[in-house]
Design a protein around this motif. Sequence first.
Motif, PDB file in Angstrom:
ATOM      1  N   ARG A 122      12.685  81.336  39.387  1.00 18.96           N
ATOM      2  CA  ARG A 122      12.433  82.759  39.141  1.00 18.96           C
ATOM      3  C   ARG A 122      12.883  83.161  37.748  1.00 18.96           C
ATOM      4  NH1 ARG A 122      16.245  87.279  41.611  1.00 18.96           N
ATOM      5  NH2 ARG A 122      17.415  86.419  39.847  1.00 18.96           N
ATOM      6  N   ILE A 168      11.659  78.915  45.983  1.00 19.22           N
ATOM      7  CA  ILE A 168      11.747  79.780  44.803  1.00 19.22           C
ATOM      8  C   ILE A 168      13.229  80.019  44.569  1.00 19.22           C
ATOM      9  CG2 ILE A 168      11.135  81.998  43.768  1.00 19.22           C
ATOM     10  CD1 ILE A 168       8.813  82.143  45.763  1.00 19.22           C
ATOM     11  N   ALA A 214       4.703  84.815  42.591  1.00 22.00           N
ATOM     12  CA  ALA A 214       5.132  83.480  43.002  1.00 22.00           C
ATOM     13  C   ALA A 214       4.669  83.153  44.418  1.00 22.00           C
ATOM     14  CB  ALA A 214       6.654  83.372  42.906  1.00 22.00           C
TER      15      ALA A 214
END
Length: 363
Positions: A306, A276, A203
Motif C-alpha cells: 500500500r 495487501i 487494489a
Amino acid sequence: MSASSPTALQLPQRHSLVSETVRSLRENIEAGHWLEHLPGEREMCELLQVSRRTLRGALDELQRLGMLEVQGRQRRRITNQAPMEEVVPTKRVIGILTPGSFLSMPPPIAFMMDTLRAKLTAAGYEVRLHAAPGCYTATPARGLKQFIATHPASAWLILSAEEAMQRWLVSQKLPCLILGSAVPGITTLPSVDADFHATCRHAGTLLWRKGHRRIALVLPDSHLGGDLASEAGLREALEQVGGAKMSMLHHDASAAGLCRVIDDSLKSTNPPTAYIVGRSAHVLTVLMHLMRRGKRIPQDVAVLARDSDPILECTSPKVSRYASEPKQFAARLITALRQLADHGSLSTPTVRLMPTYVAGETI
C-alpha cells in the motif's frame, strides 16, 4: 515535563555548522531548557542532530563567552543563564510534533520534514521540530495541554495522530494540520494525506481482476485514519465486484508479531491468495516470511504494498506498490502551513493525494 526534556529544543538549521549550533544552544539555555548542567555530548548530538565535532566547537565558543564552565570530568555547568520569562507566542513560528526523533522517521517523511524546514525558513518562518513521545499515549490530553502551553506556535503540523489525540486537538481548536487522515466522525480537523480509501479500492479491484478471491489487508494495531480508510476502501471494492472474501490481519508492528499473523492466515481453511500490506518495512517481512514458508510469489500468493519506500525498488522480485511523491506532499504541506500560520484557517482543510500504481512482479 522536566526542563531538560528534548522535546523543548529548537534545532539548528541544517545549512549551518558551529555558529548556528552556538545560536541554538544559547537560545535554549536562555529559555531555561537546561537549568544547571548540559546533557552529555552523545545526547546533545542526537538532540540537536549535529556531529560531535560541530557540537564541541560550539561548546568551546560558549565556554569562551563565559556561559559554560568545565571542571575536571564533570558535565558542563551553565554559568550565565538568563532568568526565565513568561513565554510569549511568536507570530511566525511553526511547530512540528512527532512521536520520535528525526533520525527515526521513514526516509520519505524525513525528506518532507527537511524540505519543510528549508523552504519555510527561507520564507521567513521559524520552524521548530519537537519529538514528544509523552504526547502520544492512550490518554494524551494532560501531556498535550502542558506541552502546547509551554511551546506556543502560530501553527502546528502533527504527525501520527491517533483518535484520542485528534479529538483533543479539535476540542482545543488548535491551529494545526495533521499529516495523515482524520478518523471517522472528526470532520473539522485539517489534514493532508494519501487517498488510502481510493488506493485500497483500486487494489481490491486489481487483485480481483487477476483472479484473487481471498484477499487479506495487513495492518498494525492502530487508530490512524489512513488505516481505517484503507479497510473501508478495500471492503467497498470487494462488495461491488462480489464473490470475494476480505480478511483483516492486525499485528503488533514487530517482525515476530507480523510473522505470527501470517502463519495463522496460512493455517486457515481457505488461506488468502493475496496480501495487501501497509507500511513499506512490513512488506519486506511479509515477502520473506511467505517465501520461508515455501510460497512462490506471485505463483502461489500475491503481495501488494500500500505504501512505498526507496528500498522497495531494490527487491527481487520487484514489489508491486503504490507510490506517493514526497515533493508533492511537501509542497501542499508548505502552502497549508503558511496559510494557517498567517490567517489561522485553511481554505481547503482536507487534501487527499492519489498515489501512483507501480506495476511489479509480486502480483
